[in-house]
Design a protein around this motif. Structure first.
Motif, PDB file in Angstrom:
ATOM      1  N   LYS A 123       8.865   2.784   4.156  1.00  0.00           N
ATOM      2  CA  LYS A 123       7.250   2.389   3.488  1.00  0.00           C
ATOM      3  C   LYS A 123       7.999   2.277   2.093  1.00  0.00           C
ATOM      4  CE  LYS A 123       2.886   3.801   3.278  1.00  0.00           C
ATOM      5  NZ  LYS A 123       1.754   4.720   3.729  1.00  0.00           N
ATOM      6  N   GLU A 129       8.994  -5.244  -2.916  1.00  0.00           N
ATOM      7  CA  GLU A 129       7.717  -6.202  -3.403  1.00  0.00           C
ATOM      8  C   GLU A 129       7.625  -6.011  -4.832  1.00  0.00           C
ATOM      9  OE1 GLU A 129       4.240  -5.149  -1.233  1.00  0.00           O
ATOM     10  OE2 GLU A 129       5.194  -5.767   0.659  1.00  0.00           O
ATOM     11  N   TRP A 156       7.773  -1.427  -0.426  1.00  0.00           N
ATOM     12  CA  TRP A 156       6.986  -1.100  -1.578  1.00  0.00           C
ATOM     13  C   TRP A 156       7.912  -1.526  -2.787  1.00  0.00           C
ATOM     14  CZ3 TRP A 156       7.522   1.516  -6.101  1.00  0.00           C
ATOM     15  CH2 TRP A 156       6.524   1.372  -7.137  1.00  0.00           C
ATOM     16  N   ALA A 206       1.432   4.694  -7.579  1.00  0.00           N
ATOM     17  CA  ALA A 206       1.507   4.543  -6.022  1.00  0.00           C
ATOM     18  C   ALA A 206       1.576   6.013  -5.759  1.00  0.00           C
ATOM     19  CB  ALA A 206       2.742   3.604  -5.732  1.00  0.00           C
ATOM     20  N   LYS A 242       0.796   6.500  -1.281  1.00  0.00           N
ATOM     21  CA  LYS A 242       1.502   5.358  -0.874  1.00  0.00           C
ATOM     22  C   LYS A 242       2.911   6.045  -0.367  1.00  0.00           C
ATOM     23  CE  LYS A 242      -0.560   1.418  -2.696  1.00  0.00           C
ATOM     24  NZ  LYS A 242      -0.575   0.511  -3.715  1.00  0.00           N
TER      25      LYS A 242
END
Length: 139
Positions: free
Chosen positions: A73, A80, A77, A29, A34
Protein backbone atom coordinates in the motif's frame (compact mmCIF):
# COMPACT_ATOMS: atom_id res chain seq x y z
CA UNK A 1 8.00 -6.74 8.41
CA UNK A 2 10.36 -4.35 6.59
CA UNK A 3 10.93 -0.90 8.09
CA UNK A 4 12.52 2.10 6.46
CA UNK A 5 13.56 5.57 7.55
CA UNK A 6 11.98 8.64 5.99
CA UNK A 7 15.48 9.99 5.22
CA UNK A 8 16.21 6.89 3.07
CA UNK A 9 12.90 7.22 1.22
CA UNK A 10 13.51 10.92 0.48
CA UNK A 11 16.68 9.96 -1.43
CA UNK A 12 14.58 7.80 -3.77
CA UNK A 13 12.65 10.82 -5.07
CA UNK A 14 13.15 11.56 -8.78
CA UNK A 15 13.24 15.27 -7.97
CA UNK A 16 15.07 15.91 -4.66
CA UNK A 17 14.15 19.63 -4.86
CA UNK A 18 10.61 18.55 -3.93
CA UNK A 19 11.69 16.73 -0.73
CA UNK A 20 10.00 19.34 1.49
CA UNK A 21 6.67 18.78 -0.27
CA UNK A 22 7.16 15.01 -0.09
CA UNK A 23 7.75 15.11 3.69
CA UNK A 24 4.60 17.20 4.13
CA UNK A 25 2.54 14.76 1.99
CA UNK A 26 4.07 11.81 3.89
CA UNK A 27 3.03 13.29 7.24
CA UNK A 28 -0.48 14.05 5.92
CA UNK A 29 -0.81 10.43 4.74
CA UNK A 30 0.33 9.12 8.16
CA UNK A 31 -2.13 11.45 9.92
CA UNK A 32 -4.93 10.25 7.61
CA UNK A 33 -4.05 6.63 8.45
CA UNK A 34 -2.95 5.59 4.95
CA UNK A 35 0.05 3.81 6.51
CA UNK A 36 1.80 3.51 9.87
CA UNK A 37 4.85 5.59 10.86
CA UNK A 38 6.50 6.73 14.09
CA UNK A 39 8.79 9.61 15.00
CA UNK A 40 12.40 8.78 15.88
CA UNK A 41 14.44 10.98 18.27
CA UNK A 42 16.93 12.08 15.57
CA UNK A 43 16.64 14.61 12.74
CA UNK A 44 17.91 14.50 9.15
CA UNK A 45 18.83 17.09 6.51
CA UNK A 46 16.58 17.19 3.45
CA UNK A 47 18.33 17.19 0.04
CA UNK A 48 16.44 20.28 -1.17
CA UNK A 49 18.54 23.42 -1.62
CA UNK A 50 16.60 26.47 -0.45
CA UNK A 51 17.65 29.97 -1.57
CA UNK A 52 17.35 33.11 0.47
CA UNK A 53 15.41 35.93 -1.19
CA UNK A 54 17.62 38.53 -2.82
CA UNK A 55 20.75 36.44 -2.33
CA UNK A 56 22.63 33.59 -3.98
CA UNK A 57 23.11 31.73 -0.67
CA UNK A 58 21.55 28.30 -0.36
CA UNK A 59 20.73 26.44 2.81
CA UNK A 60 19.15 23.14 3.79
CA UNK A 61 16.53 22.33 6.36
CA UNK A 62 16.37 19.57 8.93
CA UNK A 63 13.23 17.65 9.78
CA UNK A 64 12.22 14.97 12.27
CA UNK A 65 13.20 11.44 11.30
CA UNK A 66 10.39 8.90 11.03
CA UNK A 67 10.29 5.11 10.73
CA UNK A 68 7.57 3.43 8.68
CA UNK A 69 6.45 0.03 7.47
CA UNK A 70 7.17 -0.74 3.83
CA UNK A 71 3.92 -2.26 2.62
CA UNK A 72 2.50 -2.75 -0.89
CA UNK A 73 0.00 0.00 0.00
CA UNK A 74 2.88 2.38 0.85
CA UNK A 75 4.81 1.42 -2.33
CA UNK A 76 1.75 2.27 -4.44
CA UNK A 77 1.29 5.59 -2.61
CA UNK A 78 5.00 6.47 -3.03
CA UNK A 79 4.99 5.67 -6.77
CA UNK A 80 2.03 7.99 -7.33
CA UNK A 81 3.46 10.80 -5.18
CA UNK A 82 6.92 10.47 -6.76
CA UNK A 83 5.44 10.72 -10.26
CA UNK A 84 3.31 13.71 -9.20
CA UNK A 85 6.30 15.54 -7.68
CA UNK A 86 8.55 14.79 -10.68
CA UNK A 87 5.99 16.27 -13.09
CA UNK A 88 5.91 20.00 -13.77
CA UNK A 89 5.06 22.05 -10.72
CA UNK A 90 1.91 24.15 -10.52
CA UNK A 91 3.83 27.41 -10.25
CA UNK A 92 6.57 28.55 -12.59
CA UNK A 93 8.66 26.53 -14.96
CA UNK A 94 11.45 24.15 -14.14
CA UNK A 95 14.84 25.72 -14.78
CA UNK A 96 16.72 23.79 -17.45
CA UNK A 97 19.63 21.98 -15.82
CA UNK A 98 21.51 18.77 -16.47
CA UNK A 99 19.69 17.21 -13.50
CA UNK A 100 16.27 18.33 -14.75
CA UNK A 101 16.98 17.00 -18.25
CA UNK A 102 18.32 13.66 -16.97
CA UNK A 103 15.29 13.29 -14.68
CA UNK A 104 13.06 13.87 -17.73
CA UNK A 105 11.51 17.03 -16.26
CA UNK A 106 12.66 19.15 -19.19
CA UNK A 107 12.31 18.05 -22.83
CA UNK A 108 15.82 18.36 -24.31
CA UNK A 109 14.65 18.01 -27.95
CA UNK A 110 12.15 20.84 -27.44
CA UNK A 111 14.85 22.99 -25.81
CA UNK A 112 17.25 22.32 -28.71
CA UNK A 113 14.56 23.22 -31.28
CA UNK A 114 13.81 26.50 -29.47
CA UNK A 115 17.52 27.30 -29.29
CA UNK A 116 17.93 26.65 -33.04
CA UNK A 117 14.93 28.89 -33.76
CA UNK A 118 16.37 31.72 -31.62
CA UNK A 119 19.80 31.37 -33.25
CA UNK A 120 18.27 31.43 -36.73
CA UNK A 121 16.19 34.53 -35.93
CA UNK A 122 19.26 36.25 -34.50
CA UNK A 123 21.31 35.33 -37.59
CA UNK A 124 18.61 36.60 -39.98
CA UNK A 125 18.29 39.82 -38.00
CA UNK A 126 22.05 40.34 -38.29
CA UNK A 127 21.99 39.63 -42.04
CA UNK A 128 19.10 42.06 -42.58
CA UNK A 129 20.88 44.73 -40.53
CA UNK A 130 24.07 44.25 -42.58
CA UNK A 131 22.18 44.59 -45.86
CA UNK A 132 20.38 47.80 -44.86
CA UNK A 133 23.70 49.35 -43.76
CA UNK A 134 25.46 48.43 -47.05
CA UNK A 135 22.61 49.98 -49.08
CA UNK A 136 22.72 53.27 -47.22
CA UNK A 137 26.50 53.67 -47.64
CA UNK A 138 26.37 53.45 -51.49
CA UNK A 139 24.42 56.68 -51.94
Amino acid sequence: MAYKKLSEQVHELNNPQRSDTFVKMFRDAVRDGKFEAAYLPERFTMPKQFTRRGSEDTYQRDTKEMLFEVTPKFEKWFDEVNRELAAARKGGTIKPSVEAIEAGLVDFKKMAAETRKKMQASYEKGQALGQTRSKTKRK
